[in-house]
Design a protein around this motif. Structure first.
Motif, PDB file in Angstrom:
ATOM      1  N   ARG A  39       0.753  -1.328   0.190  1.00  0.00           N
ATOM      2  CA  ARG A  39       0.081   0.083  -0.036  1.00  0.00           C
ATOM      3  C   ARG A  39       0.963   1.256   0.011  1.00  0.00           C
ATOM      4  N   ILE A  40       2.089   1.103   0.102  1.00  0.00           N
ATOM      5  CA  ILE A  40       2.962   2.367   0.061  1.00  0.00           C
ATOM      6  C   ILE A  40       3.572   2.232  -1.550  1.00  0.00           C
ATOM      7  N   ALA A  41       2.563   3.100  -2.119  1.00  0.00           N
ATOM      8  CA  ALA A  41       2.706   3.335  -3.681  1.00  0.00           C
ATOM      9  C   ALA A  41       2.748   4.579  -4.121  1.00  0.00           C
ATOM     10  N   SER A  42       2.978   5.736  -3.392  1.00  0.00           N
ATOM     11  CA  SER A  42       2.992   7.011  -3.875  1.00  0.00           C
ATOM     12  C   SER A  42       4.324   7.873  -3.593  1.00  0.00           C
ATOM     13  N   ILE A  43       5.255   7.155  -3.031  1.00  0.00           N
ATOM     14  CA  ILE A  43       6.598   7.951  -2.950  1.00  0.00           C
ATOM     15  C   ILE A  43       7.224   8.027  -4.154  1.00  0.00           C
ATOM     16  N   LEU A  44       7.695   9.269  -4.418  1.00  0.00           N
ATOM     17  CA  LEU A  44       8.395   9.744  -5.458  1.00  0.00           C
ATOM     18  C   LEU A  44       9.886   9.370  -5.478  1.00  0.00           C
ATOM     19  N   PRO A  45      10.549   9.424  -6.725  1.00  0.00           N
ATOM     20  CA  PRO A  45      11.804   9.131  -6.605  1.00  0.00           C
ATOM     21  C   PRO A  45      12.741   9.929  -5.698  1.00  0.00           C
ATOM     22  N   THR A  46      12.256  11.430  -5.996  1.00  0.00           N
ATOM     23  CA  THR A  46      12.803  12.479  -5.470  1.00  0.00           C
ATOM     24  C   THR A  46      12.555  12.759  -3.991  1.00  0.00           C
ATOM     25  N   ASP A  47      11.674  11.857  -3.188  1.00  0.00           N
ATOM     26  CA  ASP A  47      10.978  12.358  -1.933  1.00  0.00           C
ATOM     27  C   ASP A  47      12.198  11.731  -0.916  1.00  0.00           C
ATOM     28  N   LYS A  48      12.048  12.358   0.023  1.00  0.00           N
ATOM     29  CA  LYS A  48      13.029  12.314   1.159  1.00  0.00           C
ATOM     30  C   LYS A  48      12.134  11.600   2.165  1.00  0.00           C
ATOM     31  N   VAL A  49      12.388  10.577   2.592  1.00  0.00           N
ATOM     32  CA  VAL A  49      11.467   9.477   3.417  1.00  0.00           C
ATOM     33  C   VAL A  49      11.931   9.421   4.793  1.00  0.00           C
ATOM     34  N   LEU A  50      11.286   9.553   5.816  1.00  0.00           N
ATOM     35  CA  LEU A  50      11.550   9.133   7.106  1.00  0.00           C
ATOM     36  C   LEU A  50      10.603   8.110   7.730  1.00  0.00           C
ATOM     37  N   GLU A  51      11.303   7.146   8.283  1.00  0.00           N
ATOM     38  CA  GLU A  51      10.719   5.780   8.994  1.00  0.00           C
ATOM     39  C   GLU A  51      10.656   5.958  10.496  1.00  0.00           C
ATOM     40  N   ILE A  52       9.664   5.971  11.116  1.00  0.00           N
ATOM     41  CA  ILE A  52       9.597   5.933  12.633  1.00  0.00           C
ATOM     42  C   ILE A  52       9.712   4.689  13.274  1.00  0.00           C
ATOM     43  N   GLY A  53      10.309   4.327  14.145  1.00  0.00           N
ATOM     44  CA  GLY A  53      10.371   3.021  14.533  1.00  0.00           C
ATOM     45  C   GLY A  53      10.195   1.818  13.943  1.00  0.00           C
ATOM     46  N   PRO A  54      11.323   1.594  12.941  1.00  0.00           N
ATOM     47  CA  PRO A  54      11.543   0.674  11.918  1.00  0.00           C
ATOM     48  C   PRO A  54      11.713  -0.666  12.507  1.00  0.00           C
ATOM     49  N   GLY A  55      11.628  -0.965  13.831  1.00  0.00           N
ATOM     50  CA  GLY A  55      11.798  -2.278  14.400  1.00  0.00           C
ATOM     51  C   GLY A  55      12.987  -2.951  13.808  1.00  0.00           C
ATOM     52  N   SER A  56      12.765  -4.426  13.431  1.00  0.00           N
ATOM     53  CA  SER A  56      13.963  -5.247  12.751  1.00  0.00           C
ATOM     54  C   SER A  56      14.056  -5.140  11.490  1.00  0.00           C
ATOM     55  N   THR A  57      13.116  -4.463  10.704  1.00  0.00           N
ATOM     56  CA  THR A  57      12.910  -4.346   9.331  1.00  0.00           C
ATOM     57  C   THR A  57      12.694  -2.947   8.599  1.00  0.00           C
ATOM     58  N   PRO A  58      13.993  -2.193   8.763  1.00  0.00           N
ATOM     59  CA  PRO A  58      13.545  -0.889   7.987  1.00  0.00           C
ATOM     60  C   PRO A  58      12.983  -1.100   6.598  1.00  0.00           C
ATOM     61  N   HIS A  59      12.175  -0.216   6.278  1.00  0.00           N
ATOM     62  CA  HIS A  59      11.861   0.041   4.714  1.00  0.00           C
ATOM     63  C   HIS A  59      12.838   0.570   3.971  1.00  0.00           C
ATOM     64  N   PRO A  60      13.118  -0.356   2.714  1.00  0.00           N
ATOM     65  CA  PRO A  60      13.976  -0.162   1.724  1.00  0.00           C
ATOM     66  C   PRO A  60      14.055   1.460   1.272  1.00  0.00           C
ATOM     67  N   ARG A  61      13.020   1.934   1.283  1.00  0.00           N
ATOM     68  CA  ARG A  61      12.840   3.185   0.665  1.00  0.00           C
ATOM     69  C   ARG A  61      13.171   4.496   1.549  1.00  0.00           C
ATOM     70  N   ALA A  62      13.255   4.138   2.682  1.00  0.00           N
ATOM     71  CA  ALA A  62      13.591   5.238   3.941  1.00  0.00           C
ATOM     72  C   ALA A  62      14.910   5.740   3.571  1.00  0.00           C
ATOM     73  N   ASN A  63      15.166   7.152   3.779  1.00  0.00           N
ATOM     74  CA  ASN A  63      16.299   7.844   3.678  1.00  0.00           C
ATOM     75  C   ASN A  63      16.676   7.857   5.183  1.00  0.00           C
ATOM     76  N   GLU A  64      15.967   8.058   6.222  1.00  0.00           N
ATOM     77  CA  GLU A  64      16.622   8.202   7.526  1.00  0.00           C
ATOM     78  C   GLU A  64      15.474   7.706   8.413  1.00  0.00           C
ATOM     79  N   PHE A  65      15.884   7.631   9.790  1.00  0.00           N
ATOM     80  CA  PHE A  65      15.094   6.805  10.609  1.00  0.00           C
ATOM     81  C   PHE A  65      14.982   7.461  11.843  1.00  0.00           C
ATOM     82  N   LEU A  66      13.848   7.581  12.766  1.00  0.00           N
ATOM     83  CA  LEU A  66      13.675   7.980  13.985  1.00  0.00           C
ATOM     84  C   LEU A  66      13.398   6.956  14.981  1.00  0.00           C
ATOM     85  N   GLU A  67      14.251   6.753  15.820  1.00  0.00           N
ATOM     86  CA  GLU A  67      13.964   5.822  16.922  1.00  0.00           C
ATOM     87  C   GLU A  67      13.836   6.214  18.402  1.00  0.00           C
ATOM     88  N   TYR A  68      13.133   5.799  19.210  1.00  0.00           N
ATOM     89  CA  TYR A  68      13.056   6.071  20.476  1.00  0.00           C
ATOM     90  C   TYR A  68      14.232   5.533  21.358  1.00  0.00           C
TER      91      TYR A  68
END
Length: 228
Positions: free
Chosen positions: A6-35
């Motif tokens: 369902r993650i289908a609208s990320i553009l090639p130029t988008d800067k992507v943040l993933e919060i709380g990726p757990g053990s499987t960070p999303h391949p398209r995320a550029n940076e991560f935020l962890e508690y």
């Protein structure tokens, strides 16, 4: 993440943040935020007791202690928050930060109330659901004294989940898990109770996977019962 497709609208130029990726960070995320957890045991529990360390592949990881995210307004074009909002003590404030740093675009996924009633994970602090009728993310803080009465039952069900008895969940994901993309901010509101929650079964239990299980059960019937 149960609905990665369902993650289908990320553009090639988008800067992507993933919060709380757990053990499987999303391949398209550029940076991560962890508690920032001070106790390694608590950090492991929050990650679903998955001991495998996440592979960030050299991508930057930010740590924070809750509250305001350490980013400027619209620092990102898209924010992924999968199975995070139910962990937060303030879902409304959390989503406000998601909207602030991501410009209102992203993907949100979380377990629904039926999942919580079955397994009652201690690290989940609220029941959460998104209602299409009013385009609002609703949450109800868990009533601990009530749920504690069923602790022995939910503990058994959690153990079954750990052992792989998850076909009920897998065959009826929309009833137990909700995940969706959003392109604009939406309302987030605390509800007084679960009375407003509405959901329905979508799969009839006669799909291919379920039929195969029944055939195997017919070929290898149980000869003993644990309650005898």
């Amino acid at each position: 993440m149960f609905f990665a497709e369902r993650i289908a609208s990320i553009l090639p130029t988008d800067k992507v943040l993933e919060i709380g990726p757990g053990s499987t960070p999303h391949p398209r995320a550029n940076e991560f935020l962890e508690y920032q957890f001070n106790d390694p045991k608590v950090a492991l529990e929050q990650r679903g007791n998955v001991s495998t360390n996440p592979n960030f592949s050299g991508r930057r990881v930010h740590y924070y202690n809750g509250g305001r995210f350490p980013f400027a307004d619209k620092a990102f074009d898209y924010v992924i928050a999968s199975h995070v909002v139910e962990h937060t003590p303030d879902p409304e404030g959390f989503m406000a930060e998601v909207f602030r740093v991501g410009g209102g675009r992203g993907y949100l996924e979380f377990p629904l109330p039926p999942y919580e009633y079955l397994f009652d994970l201690d690290v989940h602090l609220s029941y959460v659901w998104f209602a299409l009728a009013d385009q609002t993310l609703h949450f109800v803080r868990k009533p601990r004294p009530v749920l504690n009465e069923f602790s022995t039952i939910t503990a058994e069900l959690r153990r079954g989940l750990e052992l792989g008895w998850d076909d009920l969940i897998r065959n009826n994901l929309p009833f137990f898990i909700q995940g969706f993309e959003f392109s604009t901010p939406f309302a987030v509101r605390e509800a007084p109770s679960l009375n407003a929650y509405r959901q329905r079964w979508e799969n009839p239990g006669t799909g291919l996977a379920r039929r195969l299980v029944r055939k195997v059960e017919a070929l290898f019937p149980q000869n003993t019962r644990s309650d005898r």
